[in-house]
Scaffold this active site. Structure first.
Site, mmCIF file in Angstrom:
data_model
loop_
_atom_site.group_PDB
_atom_site.id
_atom_site.type_symbol
_atom_site.label_atom_id
_atom_site.label_comp_id
_atom_site.label_asym_id
_atom_site.label_seq_id
_atom_site.Cartn_x
_atom_site.Cartn_y
_atom_site.Cartn_z
ATOM 1 C CB SER A 203 -0.855 -0.026 1.265
ATOM 2 O OG SER A 203 -1.388 1.244 1.520
ATOM 3 C CE LYS B 129 -1.383 -4.727 3.428
ATOM 4 N NZ LYS B 129 -1.639 -6.007 2.770
ATOM 5 C CE1 TYR C 59 -3.652 -2.861 5.622
ATOM 6 C CE2 TYR C 59 -3.278 -0.518 5.225
ATOM 7 C CZ TYR C 59 -3.503 -1.796 4.742
ATOM 8 O OH TYR C 59 -3.570 -2.010 3.387
#
Ligand code: NAD
Ligand code: UDP
Length: 336
Positions: A124, A152, A148
């Site tokens: 992302s 990643k 989050y």
């Protein structure tokens, strides 16, 4: 070529599976349905007019995952499975790290045991943190501001370490900007649980009468109109990027990272305007305080993906709004 798609029943996965099947790939989906409905699979099967092999399995169940690899003999993996809600990740970080990081470690070990060494990973733009300048290039510094994003970033680092230890691996890390839109049929699309966190599903739910008004998070950013600027990308364009990444992996590139964005930034108010224009719906909104952790502007420099993959986004903001609206208006309650 046979591809195992983790999270293949989710929003981006389902759109990608359609293109993979249409391009002649054989598909196996592994998804635990923690954030998707089995109805999505039926709709995808209906669109491609084919039965799809589906395993309701959690990546945390390494034994079952290994059994699938032994039985299916796949050539490559596209790894979408993961939890993705930023706010929730702050509340329950261990759950996020376990699902996303441990789930990926299991997948990598099972791939290794079964001699599968080609992987496309869903990363992302959040791994760029708050960038010093825009547009963002792949070699910008990486950082994270919430669990989050950190999950990643951790996975990206694990993948780079893995490649360093054994350069038989071929890994494409795809850094998505802001996926929106839906399949043109209106049969599949984004179906968030509860109150949407993201802008586009919130707008479409206001338009369809499910929510009263959109809260615009801040109008005092140093942007064109003070509201946050993002690089919205049509999910169908994004899906196409995965097919290009698979083609690249066949040429043994090693571990490579690509931005998948359009290169164009739109402010919140510009998105509202574009949506109004294509849907004919008024979107009630009010300006509220900034959302914690938000940045002013984030958009890609997509040149590297164009040069290396021969991929670029085809669809503009109007088409994104049009397709998001078709999905929402034909399915006011999503897949329910
Ligand atoms: P999604 O939630 O719609 O799809 C993810 C799928 O993975 C779901 O079907 C879910 O049931 C499944 N899943 C989650 N954990 C699993 C596990 N442990 N085992 C098996 N299946 C599991 O999300 P999406 O929008 O399609 O996103 C796909 C990927 O892209 C995610 O990794 C996400 O972090 C990443 N990403 C998404 C966005 C976005 O805005 N949608 C942006 C950047 C990156
Ligand atoms: N946004 C907003 N109201 C909402 C949801 C989002 O004003 O209800 C804004 C948000 O501040 C950001 C942009 O819309 O500027 C995109 O937000 P989204 O959550 O979709 O993506 P991300 O912030 O993760 O890039």
């Amino acid at each position: 070529m046979k591809i195992l798609v983790t999270g293949g029943n989710g929003y981006i996965g389902s759109h990608t599976v359609i293109q993979l099947i249409n391009a002649g790939y054989e598909i196996v989906i592994v998804d635990n349905l923690c954030n998707s409905k089995i109805e999505a699979l039926s709709r995808v099967e209906n669109i491609v007019n084919t039965k799809i092999k589906f395993h309701k399995v959690d990546l945390l169940n390494k034994e079952k995952l290994n059994q699938i690899f032994e039985d299916e003999k796949v050539d490559a993996v596209i790894h979408f499975a993961g939890l993705k809600a930023v706010g929730e990740s702050v509340e329950i970080p261990l759950h996020y790290y376990n699902n996303n990081v441990v789930g990926t470690l299991n997948l990598l070990e099972v791939m290794k045991n079964n001699k599968v060494s080609k992987l496309v990973f869903s990363s992302s733009a959040t791994v760029y943190g708050d960038p010093h300048t825009v547009p963002i290039l792949e070699n910008f510094p990486l950082s994270a501001t919430n669990p989050y994003g950190r999950s990643k970033l951790m996975i990206e680092e694990i993948l780079r370490d893995l490649y360093k230890s054994d350069n038989n691996w071929d890994i494409a890390i795809l850094r998505y900007f802001n996926p929106v839109g839906a399949h043109e049929s209106g049969k599949i699309g984004e179906d968030p649980n509860g109150i949407p966190n993201n802008l586009m599903p919130f707008i479409t739910q206001v338009a369809v009468g499910k929510r009263e008004s959109l809260a615009v998070f801040g109008n005092d950013y140093p942007t064109v109109d003070g509201t946050g600027v993002r690089d919205y990308i049509h999910v169908v364009d994004l899906a196409a990027g995965h097919l290009k990444a698979l083609e690249k992996l066949v040429k043994n590139p090693g571990c490579v990272e690509y931005n998948l964005g359009t290169g164009n930034g739109y402010s919140v108010l510009q998105v509202i305007d574009a949506f109004k224009k294509v849907s004919g719906k008024e979107i009630a909104y009010s300006i509220v305080d900034r959302r914690a952790g938000d940045i002013a502007a984030c958009y890609a420099d997509p040149k590297f993906a164009k040069e290396e993959l021969g991929w670029e986004a085809k669809y503009g903001i109007d088409k994104m709004c049009e397709d998001s609206w078709r999905w929402q208006s034909q399915n006011p309650d999503g897949y329910e």
